[in-house]
Design a protein around this motif. Structure first.
Motif, PDB file in Angstrom:
ATOM      1  N   PHE A   1      -3.883 105.846  35.354  1.00 27.19           N
ATOM      2  CA  PHE A   1      -4.452 106.199  34.244  1.00 27.19           C
ATOM      3  C   PHE A   1      -5.083 105.096  33.524  1.00 27.19           C
ATOM      4  O   PHE A   1      -5.847 105.584  32.383  1.00 27.19           O
ATOM      5  N   ASP A   2      -4.808 103.891  33.954  1.00 27.12           N
ATOM      6  CA  ASP A   2      -5.251 102.775  33.132  1.00 27.12           C
ATOM      7  C   ASP A   2      -6.413 102.106  33.736  1.00 27.12           C
ATOM      8  O   ASP A   2      -7.115 102.455  34.696  1.00 27.12           O
ATOM      9  N   THR A   3      -6.943 101.256  32.939  1.00 30.82           N
ATOM     10  CA  THR A   3      -8.239 100.385  33.022  1.00 30.82           C
ATOM     11  C   THR A   3      -7.938  99.222  33.746  1.00 30.82           C
ATOM     12  O   THR A   3      -9.022  98.459  34.174  1.00 30.82           O
ATOM     13  N   LYS A   4      -6.851  98.731  33.651  1.00 25.48           N
ATOM     14  CA  LYS A   4      -6.286  97.223  34.186  1.00 25.48           C
ATOM     15  C   LYS A   4      -4.943  97.100  34.299  1.00 25.48           C
ATOM     16  O   LYS A   4      -4.202  97.940  34.081  1.00 25.48           O
ATOM     17  N   LEU A   5      -4.854  95.851  34.660  1.00 28.33           N
ATOM     18  CA  LEU A   5      -3.204  95.567  34.680  1.00 28.33           C
ATOM     19  C   LEU A   5      -2.615  95.359  33.371  1.00 28.33           C
ATOM     20  O   LEU A   5      -3.219  94.793  32.385  1.00 28.33           O
ATOM     21  N   ARG A   6      -1.340  95.853  33.509  1.00 33.45           N
ATOM     22  CA  ARG A   6      -0.741  95.625  32.345  1.00 33.45           C
ATOM     23  C   ARG A   6       0.656  95.488  32.512  1.00 33.45           C
ATOM     24  O   ARG A   6       1.267  95.867  33.351  1.00 33.45           O
ATOM     25  N   SER A   7       1.683  94.537  31.753  1.00 31.02           N
ATOM     26  CA  SER A   7       2.701  94.276  31.803  1.00 31.02           C
ATOM     27  C   SER A   7       3.728  95.468  31.891  1.00 31.02           C
ATOM     28  O   SER A   7       3.699  96.214  30.741  1.00 31.02           O
ATOM     29  N   THR A   8       4.255  95.604  32.953  1.00 33.72           N
ATOM     30  CA  THR A   8       5.248  97.055  32.903  1.00 33.72           C
ATOM     31  C   THR A   8       6.652  96.926  33.483  1.00 33.72           C
ATOM     32  O   THR A   8       6.584  96.124  34.439  1.00 33.72           O
ATOM     33  N   TYR A   9       7.742  97.436  32.776  1.00 31.53           N
ATOM     34  CA  TYR A   9       8.994  97.478  33.190  1.00 31.53           C
ATOM     35  C   TYR A   9       8.921  97.854  34.698  1.00 31.53           C
ATOM     36  O   TYR A   9       8.500  98.694  35.192  1.00 31.53           O
ATOM     37  N   ASN A  10       9.579  97.187  35.484  1.00 31.46           N
ATOM     38  CA  ASN A  10       9.650  97.450  36.961  1.00 31.46           C
ATOM     39  C   ASN A  10      10.063  98.715  37.490  1.00 31.46           C
ATOM     40  O   ASN A  10       9.957  99.052  38.448  1.00 31.46           O
TER      41      ASN A  10
ATOM     42  N   GLN B   1      -8.533 108.367  24.719  1.00 32.16           N
ATOM     43  CA  GLN B   1      -9.022 107.275  23.861  1.00 32.16           C
ATOM     44  C   GLN B   1      -9.998 107.478  22.978  1.00 32.16           C
ATOM     45  O   GLN B   1     -10.731 108.386  23.069  1.00 32.16           O
ATOM     46  N   GLN B   2      -9.955 106.572  21.998  1.00 25.50           N
ATOM     47  CA  GLN B   2     -11.025 106.571  20.930  1.00 25.50           C
ATOM     48  C   GLN B   2     -12.258 105.799  20.962  1.00 25.50           C
ATOM     49  O   GLN B   2     -12.319 104.492  20.991  1.00 25.50           O
ATOM     50  N   ASN B   3     -13.418 106.241  21.446  1.00 26.43           N
ATOM     51  CA  ASN B   3     -14.586 105.776  21.399  1.00 26.43           C
ATOM     52  C   ASN B   3     -14.635 104.330  22.371  1.00 26.43           C
ATOM     53  O   ASN B   3     -15.036 103.327  21.983  1.00 26.43           O
ATOM     54  N   GLY B   4     -13.647 104.291  23.362  1.00 29.47           N
ATOM     55  CA  GLY B   4     -13.513 103.121  24.141  1.00 29.47           C
ATOM     56  C   GLY B   4     -12.664 102.144  23.907  1.00 29.47           C
ATOM     57  O   GLY B   4     -12.378 101.364  24.586  1.00 29.47           O
ATOM     58  N   SER B   5     -11.958 102.349  22.491  1.00 30.56           N
ATOM     59  CA  SER B   5     -11.036 101.605  22.210  1.00 30.56           C
ATOM     60  C   SER B   5      -9.808 101.700  22.734  1.00 30.56           C
ATOM     61  O   SER B   5      -9.423 102.770  23.352  1.00 30.56           O
ATOM     62  N   GLU B   6      -8.496 100.944  22.828  1.00 25.16           N
ATOM     63  CA  GLU B   6      -7.560 101.063  23.509  1.00 25.16           C
ATOM     64  C   GLU B   6      -6.376 101.708  22.692  1.00 25.16           C
ATOM     65  O   GLU B   6      -6.207 100.967  21.517  1.00 25.16           O
TER      66      GLU B   6
END
Length: 605
Positions: A384-393, A416-421
């Protein structure tokens, strides 16, 4: 001129409930039979109000609203943060037979049963100038099907119940005629099945788009499977723990002898449904994507949120929706609108449910070959994400259905609100942490994510879909014909759509579970994951007679008192209590037992 008087089971005078506004259209607060059936508008309004008693499980925040139940948060899947939610009483086994929440379903479904019966008895005499004979036939069958469903809902909640059949109890009848005993459980299910079979004959295969949610042939046959499944399950099929549940005349209400033929009947009914309706009328919902993992994620997510897609068998149409807010985290700072940016996030998934999801390679996290890592962090891009994100293993490389079902810390929000995260942060000082609210906050450090749409208003409240029938089928086959190849075939259809390796012997496949017991465990695991948060788990653990183990003991979540990595330490949330001698069934409402000396109470109550 005859006027309608509505009474419920026994001696209790009842109004029409959802029909109240309709009936209030006449000065004396009732409406005459002649007026109801004199016009198509009045007749269809009456039938619509019989439909209105269908449960809206999107309203579970307030138990009983639209006949919603406490099912999700009273199972091992989830917990509500709000003390007023009745599931908390059930999880601590402090609920009582005098509670109003116990009586909602008894009173409301018997009202609906009476109204359906009344409709069936009078529709043939409706104004023939306004309603054709063919329409009368269909309307009567719809009412019959609804009446069967309301009995089914009673049976799965309370166990054996009185069967009124085609009678309308008359308040002027002798008291002795109103004091009905409970029918045996098998008699109750047999009645439901016979009524669904009869309704099936006269309802259509499909309905017009503006009439979605009306009884169809598929609905009748699907709920026949559901009813027979309940009858075959351990709670009712040779359950000697219920040996004491007898009527005053000694009639045994729960079968004391196990009968494998009951499972064969389920398998036959399920196969009959599949043969008649799949793929022509229903099929598993799928979406496409260049990335197979993404395709599986979108399919499993949108099967819930795409109204009346081909997998849906039955839903309550155009229903109100509290769950959208309950499953949307707090997100302080995000706009507070109907678009789903900011909510309460008060329905938390338990660690037990989080751990139940498989890894992406199709193995459970406790399998040494699964690759599960319980500590540390990785840069990971969720579907569901747009990029890599630090995630608990512990949340990395899980199966697609995990990302459909669970909102975890530092995950991108769906809307999401108008493209903001908008990123969910459950740390104590995070935008969805306990420093923001003591009420509108997750109790577990996770929030249930499944079935959150872009806009939750006026949606269909899903009650039954095709994957459910497939899982009923394989469970019944494993109990009655464990070598049947359809077991692996239909499990694999679900796993394929879910994007996890299938059972088999080829490259990348997972070995077929060896033996009936191992296959039973695999089927139950698949069912738990596929139908998570769909109000199935509560009833499954009870009919399997395992709730004394699954619903009792310590339940864990994240440490929401921390604003650092201490958050990720599993923390005891509560110790749940399940009293084996009583908590498998709702009690019969106490006032029903007081006024009816033929009404025996459920064990332990």
């Amino acid at each position: 001129m005859k006027k309608i008087k509505y009474i419920g089971l026994g001696l209790l005078m009842l109004s029409m409930g959802s029909c109240k506004k309709y009936l209030n259209q006449v000065p004396d607060d009732v409406i005459t039979v002649d007026k109801i059936f004199a016009s198509r508008t009045n007749t269809e309004s009456f039938l619509a109000n019989v439909y209105h008693s269908l449960p809206n499980e999107l309203s579970q925040r307030y138990n009983g609203t639209d006949n919603s139940g406490p099912w999700t948060a009273s199972s091992d899947e989830a917990k509500y943060n709000w003390d007023f939610n009745y599931s908390n009483n059930m999880n601590s086994s402090t609920w009582k037979k005098t509670d109003a929440d116990v009586g909602f379903y008894w009173n409301n479904y018997y009202k609906a049963i009476r109204n359906a019966t009344f409709f069936m008895q009078n529709i043939d005499n409706a104004n023939s100038k306004e309603i054709q004979a063919s329409d009368k036939k269909v309307y009567k069958a719809e009412a019959r099907g609804l009446r069967a469903l309301y009995y089914f809902f009673l049976l799965r909640t309370y166990g054996p119940v009185p069967l009124i059949g085609d009678k309308i109890l008359d308040i002027n009848a002798p008291v002795s005629d109103l004091r009905l005993p409970r029918a045996t459980f098998d008699q109750g299910i047999d009645f439901v099945v016979s009524e669904l079979d009869a309704a099936y004959q006269d309802v259509p295969v499909t309905t017009a788009e503006q009439e979605l949610g009306r009884i169809t042939k598929g609905i009748c046959k699907a709920y026949k499977v559901e009813a027979l499944l309940l009858k075959a399950s351990a709670l009712y099929n040779g359950n000697t723990d219920f040996a004491s549940l007898k009527n005053a005349d000694g009639t045994q209400l729960i079968s004391q002898t196990y009968d494998v033929a009951k499972w064969a009947a389920v398998a036959t009914a399920a196969k009959d449904f599949i043969s008649e309706f799949v793929p022509g009328t229903y099929d598993l919902y799928t979406e496409t994507d260049a990335d197979p993992f993404m395709a599986a994620y979108k399919s499993c997510r949108n099967v819930m949120t795409t109204d009346w897609n081909k997998e849906w068998i039955f839903a309550r149409s155009r229903s109100g929706n509290y769950s959208q807010y309950d499953r949307t985290p707090k997100h302080v700072g995000a706009p507070y609108t109907d678009s789903g940016y900011q909510g309460a996030g008060a329905l938390g998934a338990t660690q037990t449910m989080v751990d139940a999801y498989l890894m992406a390679n199709g193995l459970p996290i406790n399998d040494p070959q699964s690759g599960y890592v319980a500590t540390g962090f990785s840069d990971f891009k969720a579907p569901f994400d747009t990029k890599l994100r630090s995630t608990y293993n512990a949340w990395v490389n899980r199966e697609p259905r995990f990302y459909v079902g669970i909102t975890y810390n530092n995950s991108l929000w769906l809307n999401q609100q108008n493209g903001s995260e908008i990123v969910t942060n459950f740390f104590y000082n995070g935008n969805s942490g306990r420093s923001q609210s003591t009420s509108d906050v997750s109790p577990t450090g996770y929030v249930v994510r499944k079935n959150v749409a872009n806009n939750g208003n006026g949606r269909g409240a899903l009650l039954l879909r095709l994957a459910h029938i497939y899982l009923d089928y394989v469970e019944a086959l494993n109990e009655s014909d464990p070598s049947n190849a359809d077991i692996v075939k239909y499990l694999n259809l679900i796993r394929k759509r879910a994007g996890v390796p299938q059972y088999g012997s080829g490259t990348g496949a997972i070995a077929v579970p060896s033996g009936q017991a191992a296959m039973k465990d695999a089927i139950r695991s698949e069912r738990r994951i596929e139908l998570a948060f769909e109000n199935t788990r509560y009833f499954d653990t009870r009919r399997w007679k395992i709730a004394e183990n699954t619903d009792a003991g310590n339940f864990y979540g994240m440490d929401m008192s921390k604003s650092d990595n201490g958050f990720y330490n599993k923390t005891l949330l509560e110790t749940r209590v399940f009293r084996k001698e009583r908590d498998y069934l709702f009690p019969i409402p106490y006032n029903e037992v007081l006024k009816n000396n033929n009404m025996v109470q459920n064990p332990g109550w």
